[in-house]
Design a protein around this motif. Structure first.
Motif, PDB file in Angstrom:
ATOM      1  N   ALA A  61       7.711  -2.981   1.329  1.00  0.00           N
ATOM      2  CA  ALA A  61       7.296  -4.118   1.091  1.00  0.00           C
ATOM      3  C   ALA A  61       6.035  -3.708   2.628  1.00  0.00           C
ATOM      4  CB  ALA A  61       8.168  -5.313   1.685  1.00  0.00           C
ATOM      5  N   PHE A  62       5.067  -4.389   2.197  1.00  0.00           N
ATOM      6  CA  PHE A  62       4.321  -3.963   3.547  1.00  0.00           C
ATOM      7  C   PHE A  62       3.326  -6.044   3.818  1.00  0.00           C
ATOM      8  CE2 PHE A  62       4.295   0.071   1.687  1.00  0.00           C
ATOM      9  CZ  PHE A  62       4.907   0.674   3.627  1.00  0.00           C
ATOM     10  N   GLY A  63       3.058  -5.598   4.865  1.00  0.00           N
ATOM     11  CA  GLY A  63       1.856  -7.370   5.324  1.00  0.00           C
ATOM     12  C   GLY A  63       1.174  -7.075   5.683  1.00  0.00           C
ATOM     13  N   GLU A  64      -0.041  -7.168   5.152  1.00  0.00           N
ATOM     14  CA  GLU A  64      -1.414  -7.442   5.503  1.00  0.00           C
ATOM     15  C   GLU A  64      -2.127  -8.862   5.299  1.00  0.00           C
ATOM     16  OE1 GLU A  64      -3.674  -4.784   6.010  1.00  0.00           O
ATOM     17  OE2 GLU A  64      -2.224  -3.241   5.489  1.00  0.00           O
ATOM     18  N   ASN A  65      -2.861  -8.802   7.019  1.00  0.00           N
ATOM     19  CA  ASN A  65      -3.754 -10.609   7.405  1.00  0.00           C
ATOM     20  C   ASN A  65      -4.910 -10.644   6.835  1.00  0.00           C
ATOM     21  OD1 ASN A  65      -1.752 -11.019   9.494  1.00  0.00           O
ATOM     22  ND2 ASN A  65      -3.507 -11.113  10.771  1.00  0.00           N
ATOM     23  N   ARG A  66      -5.400  -9.463   5.805  1.00  0.00           N
ATOM     24  CA  ARG A  66      -6.949 -10.184   5.968  1.00  0.00           C
ATOM     25  C   ARG A  66      -6.992  -9.551   3.875  1.00  0.00           C
ATOM     26  NH1 ARG A  66     -10.212  -7.060   7.004  1.00  0.00           N
ATOM     27  NH2 ARG A  66     -12.097  -8.014   6.665  1.00  0.00           N
ATOM     28  N   VAL A  67      -7.240 -10.237   3.091  1.00  0.00           N
ATOM     29  CA  VAL A  67      -7.779 -10.199   1.357  1.00  0.00           C
ATOM     30  C   VAL A  67      -8.538  -8.450   1.327  1.00  0.00           C
ATOM     31  CG1 VAL A  67      -8.162 -11.223  -0.411  1.00  0.00           C
ATOM     32  CG2 VAL A  67      -6.860 -12.423   1.202  1.00  0.00           C
ATOM     33  N   GLN A  68      -9.716  -8.439   1.979  1.00  0.00           N
ATOM     34  CA  GLN A  68     -10.167  -7.684   1.768  1.00  0.00           C
ATOM     35  C   GLN A  68      -9.780  -6.535   2.149  1.00  0.00           C
ATOM     36  OE1 GLN A  68     -14.109  -9.601   3.889  1.00  0.00           O
ATOM     37  NE2 GLN A  68     -15.198  -8.351   2.854  1.00  0.00           N
ATOM     38  N   GLU A  69      -9.072  -6.077   3.643  1.00  0.00           N
ATOM     39  CA  GLU A  69      -8.521  -5.350   4.220  1.00  0.00           C
ATOM     40  C   GLU A  69      -7.415  -4.775   2.795  1.00  0.00           C
ATOM     41  OE1 GLU A  69      -5.737  -2.983   8.258  1.00  0.00           O
ATOM     42  OE2 GLU A  69      -6.889  -5.227   8.066  1.00  0.00           O
ATOM     43  N   ALA A  70      -6.707  -6.187   2.392  1.00  0.00           N
ATOM     44  CA  ALA A  70      -5.553  -4.984   1.301  1.00  0.00           C
ATOM     45  C   ALA A  70      -6.181  -4.462  -0.121  1.00  0.00           C
ATOM     46  CB  ALA A  70      -5.270  -6.709   1.271  1.00  0.00           C
ATOM     47  N   GLN A  71      -7.825  -5.946  -0.198  1.00  0.00           N
ATOM     48  CA  GLN A  71      -7.903  -5.358  -1.645  1.00  0.00           C
ATOM     49  C   GLN A  71      -8.503  -3.893  -1.116  1.00  0.00           C
ATOM     50  OE1 GLN A  71     -11.156  -8.069  -1.193  1.00  0.00           O
ATOM     51  NE2 GLN A  71     -10.225  -9.044  -3.268  1.00  0.00           N
ATOM     52  N   ALA A  72      -8.272  -2.851  -0.077  1.00  0.00           N
ATOM     53  CA  ALA A  72      -9.654  -1.353   0.338  1.00  0.00           C
ATOM     54  C   ALA A  72      -8.183  -0.646   0.146  1.00  0.00           C
ATOM     55  CB  ALA A  72     -10.409  -1.523   1.796  1.00  0.00           C
ATOM     56  N   LYS A  73      -7.010  -0.652   1.077  1.00  0.00           N
ATOM     57  CA  LYS A  73      -6.264  -0.054   0.402  1.00  0.00           C
ATOM     58  C   LYS A  73      -4.677   0.053  -0.598  1.00  0.00           C
ATOM     59  CE  LYS A  73      -4.631  -1.450   5.381  1.00  0.00           C
ATOM     60  NZ  LYS A  73      -3.797  -1.792   6.173  1.00  0.00           N
ATOM     61  N   PHE A  74      -4.405  -1.177  -0.527  1.00  0.00           N
ATOM     62  CA  PHE A  74      -3.643  -1.560  -2.043  1.00  0.00           C
ATOM     63  C   PHE A  74      -3.407  -1.088  -3.320  1.00  0.00           C
ATOM     64  CE2 PHE A  74      -2.118  -2.569   2.399  1.00  0.00           C
ATOM     65  CZ  PHE A  74      -0.596  -2.339   2.228  1.00  0.00           C
ATOM     66  N   PRO A  75      -4.984  -1.711  -4.257  1.00  0.00           N
ATOM     67  CA  PRO A  75      -4.849  -1.119  -5.113  1.00  0.00           C
ATOM     68  C   PRO A  75      -4.692   0.018  -5.682  1.00  0.00           C
ATOM     69  CG  PRO A  75      -6.013  -3.394  -4.805  1.00  0.00           C
ATOM     70  CD  PRO A  75      -5.879  -1.805  -3.749  1.00  0.00           C
ATOM     71  N   ALA A  76      -5.023   1.083  -5.197  1.00  0.00           N
ATOM     72  CA  ALA A  76      -5.018   2.511  -5.943  1.00  0.00           C
ATOM     73  C   ALA A  76      -3.148   2.897  -5.881  1.00  0.00           C
ATOM     74  CB  ALA A  76      -5.983   3.340  -4.759  1.00  0.00           C
ATOM     75  N   LEU A  77      -2.586   1.967  -4.309  1.00  0.00           N
ATOM     76  CA  LEU A  77      -1.520   2.656  -4.785  1.00  0.00           C
ATOM     77  C   LEU A  77      -0.539   2.809  -4.941  1.00  0.00           C
ATOM     78  CD1 LEU A  77      -0.530   2.086  -0.707  1.00  0.00           C
ATOM     79  CD2 LEU A  77      -1.426   4.245  -1.485  1.00  0.00           C
ATOM     80  N   ARG A  78      -0.620   1.803  -6.094  1.00  0.00           N
ATOM     81  CA  ARG A  78       0.391   0.617  -7.310  1.00  0.00           C
ATOM     82  C   ARG A  78       0.878   1.538  -7.625  1.00  0.00           C
ATOM     83  NH1 ARG A  78       1.933  -4.555  -6.144  1.00  0.00           N
ATOM     84  NH2 ARG A  78       0.577  -6.208  -4.777  1.00  0.00           N
ATOM     85  N   PRO A  79      -0.134   2.459  -8.510  1.00  0.00           N
ATOM     86  CA  PRO A  79       0.195   3.568  -9.986  1.00  0.00           C
ATOM     87  C   PRO A  79       1.296   4.219  -9.579  1.00  0.00           C
ATOM     88  CG  PRO A  79      -1.770   2.963 -10.385  1.00  0.00           C
ATOM     89  CD  PRO A  79      -1.596   2.236  -8.579  1.00  0.00           C
ATOM     90  N   VAL A  80       1.065   4.554  -8.531  1.00  0.00           N
ATOM     91  CA  VAL A  80       1.940   5.820  -8.030  1.00  0.00           C
ATOM     92  C   VAL A  80       3.583   5.530  -7.174  1.00  0.00           C
ATOM     93  CG1 VAL A  80       2.590   7.808  -6.337  1.00  0.00           C
ATOM     94  CG2 VAL A  80      -0.228   7.428  -7.547  1.00  0.00           C
ATOM     95  N   HIS A  81       3.551   3.865  -6.928  1.00  0.00           N
ATOM     96  CA  HIS A  81       4.250   3.125  -6.241  1.00  0.00           C
ATOM     97  C   HIS A  81       4.582   2.140  -6.492  1.00  0.00           C
ATOM     98  CE1 HIS A  81       3.988   6.161  -2.901  1.00  0.00           C
ATOM     99  NE2 HIS A  81       2.766   6.421  -2.492  1.00  0.00           N
ATOM    100  N   PRO A  82       5.192   2.072  -7.541  1.00  0.00           N
ATOM    101  CA  PRO A  82       5.604   0.602  -8.683  1.00  0.00           C
ATOM    102  C   PRO A  82       6.532  -0.574  -7.943  1.00  0.00           C
ATOM    103  CG  PRO A  82       6.118   2.037  -9.572  1.00  0.00           C
ATOM    104  CD  PRO A  82       5.966   3.260  -8.991  1.00  0.00           C
ATOM    105  N   ALA A  83       6.849   0.187  -6.734  1.00  0.00           N
ATOM    106  CA  ALA A  83       7.935  -0.540  -6.331  1.00  0.00           C
ATOM    107  C   ALA A  83       7.297  -1.537  -4.438  1.00  0.00           C
ATOM    108  CB  ALA A  83       8.976   0.232  -5.745  1.00  0.00           C
ATOM    109  N   LEU A  84       6.069  -0.743  -5.234  1.00  0.00           N
ATOM    110  CA  LEU A  84       5.298  -1.899  -3.753  1.00  0.00           C
ATOM    111  C   LEU A  84       5.381  -3.249  -4.060  1.00  0.00           C
ATOM    112  CD1 LEU A  84       2.081  -0.586  -1.884  1.00  0.00           C
ATOM    113  CD2 LEU A  84       2.273  -2.674  -2.311  1.00  0.00           C
ATOM    114  N   ARG A  85       5.534  -4.134  -2.618  1.00  0.00           N
ATOM    115  CA  ARG A  85       5.251  -5.593  -2.632  1.00  0.00           C
ATOM    116  C   ARG A  85       4.565  -5.553  -1.261  1.00  0.00           C
ATOM    117  NH1 ARG A  85       6.962  -9.670  -6.066  1.00  0.00           N
ATOM    118  NH2 ARG A  85       8.135 -10.113  -4.274  1.00  0.00           N
ATOM    119  N   LEU A  86       3.058  -6.255  -1.878  1.00  0.00           N
ATOM    120  CA  LEU A  86       2.152  -6.513  -1.000  1.00  0.00           C
ATOM    121  C   LEU A  86       1.963  -8.170  -0.359  1.00  0.00           C
ATOM    122  CD1 LEU A  86       0.605  -5.918   1.142  1.00  0.00           C
ATOM    123  CD2 LEU A  86      -1.839  -6.452  -0.985  1.00  0.00           C
ATOM    124  N   HIS A  87       2.208  -7.797   0.756  1.00  0.00           N
ATOM    125  CA  HIS A  87       2.692  -9.758   1.131  1.00  0.00           C
ATOM    126  C   HIS A  87       1.254  -9.466   2.437  1.00  0.00           C
ATOM    127  CE1 HIS A  87       7.131 -10.187   0.930  1.00  0.00           C
ATOM    128  NE2 HIS A  87       7.028  -9.334   1.040  1.00  0.00           N
TER     129      HIS A  87
END
Length: 238
Positions: A61-87
């Motif tokens: 589980a990870f927390g981000e403040n800004r939508v754009q920063e979250a978009q830059a970091k997390f979508p590419a990680l999801r296929p490899v880490h399906p348990a990932l939860r973004l807050h």
């Protein structure tokens, strides 16, 4: 995406283990099961390789403040880490609501009618429903996001009845100069009154007090990733 150095991976793994140990100790003192508290690692301003290091250490589980920063970091990680939860834990602009619904698993900063309407519209369009937390400004601080105490119950009812939103819980950030315990106790009482199971409260300096008052989620960044933020990966244009 770069990969973390062995030193970075080892340091973040040590920090996570230390924080989880303190969470377990706080739960034991409060007579709670340590599994009842979710650690949200606040990765805002830190690069994707720091997130990778935390994932390698078992954090999900990870927390981000800004939508754009979250978009830059997390979508590419999801296929490899399906348990990932973004807050998403920062203040959210209404024009970013659809992006937020698209990228986040939990939106913790719902705090006004216009945002509720925008999120409801985004959920309909995206066919995706993140967990939603109402942020309460427990100190009624004019410079801080969150619905004021006096309006919190009416806003909760409006979210459910007018906007058709399923509210999962509450979030707060107490005033820095106050004893946080009364703020946490107030939020826990409000959640119990409205049948809300999720309480996101407590950060690096006060999460043990939050656990004593019933927090289900604590948001910790500095104690995991360090106090010197690194310039994040470039975010896509708005």
């Amino acid at each position: 995406m770069t990969h973390p150095s062995p030193d970075t991976t080892a340091a973040i793994a040590r920090n996570l283990a230390a924080v989880k140990g303190r969470i377990a100790d706080a739960c034991a003192r409060a007579g709670r099961d340590a599994a009842s508290v979710t650690l949200v690692a606040v990765s805002k301003t830190h690069p994707a390789d720091a997130v990778l290091a935390a994932l390698a250490a078992g954090q999900s589980a990870f927390g981000e403040n800004r939508v754009q920063e979250a978009q830059a970091k997390f979508p590419a990680l999801r296929p490899v880490h399906p348990a990932l939860r973004l807050h998403l834990i920062g203040g959210l602009q209404t024009n970013k609501a659809r992006d937020a619904v698209r990228v986040a698993d939990v939106i913790e900063s719902l705090d006004r009618p216009k945002l509720a309407a925008a999120i409801a519209d985004a959920i309909r369009k995206e066919g995706r429903t993140p967990d939603l937390l109402v942020q309460v400004n427990t100190g009624d601080e004019p410079q801080k996001a969150g619905v004021p105490r006096a309006k919190a119950e009416d806003f909760l009812r409006a979210c459910r009845e007018e906007y058709g939103l399923a509210i999962a819980g509450l979030m707060c950030i107490p005033p820095a100069e106050d004893d946080p315990r009364p703020h946490f106790a107030y939020l826990a009482g409000l959640a119990a009154k409205h049948g809300l199971p999720t309480l996101s409260m407590g950060m690096s300096g006060d999460y043990e007090a939050a656990i004593a008052e019933g927090a289900t989620h604590v948001r910790v960044g500095t104690a995991i990733f360090g106090s010197r933020p690194i310039t994040p990966d470039p975010a896509p244009a708005a």
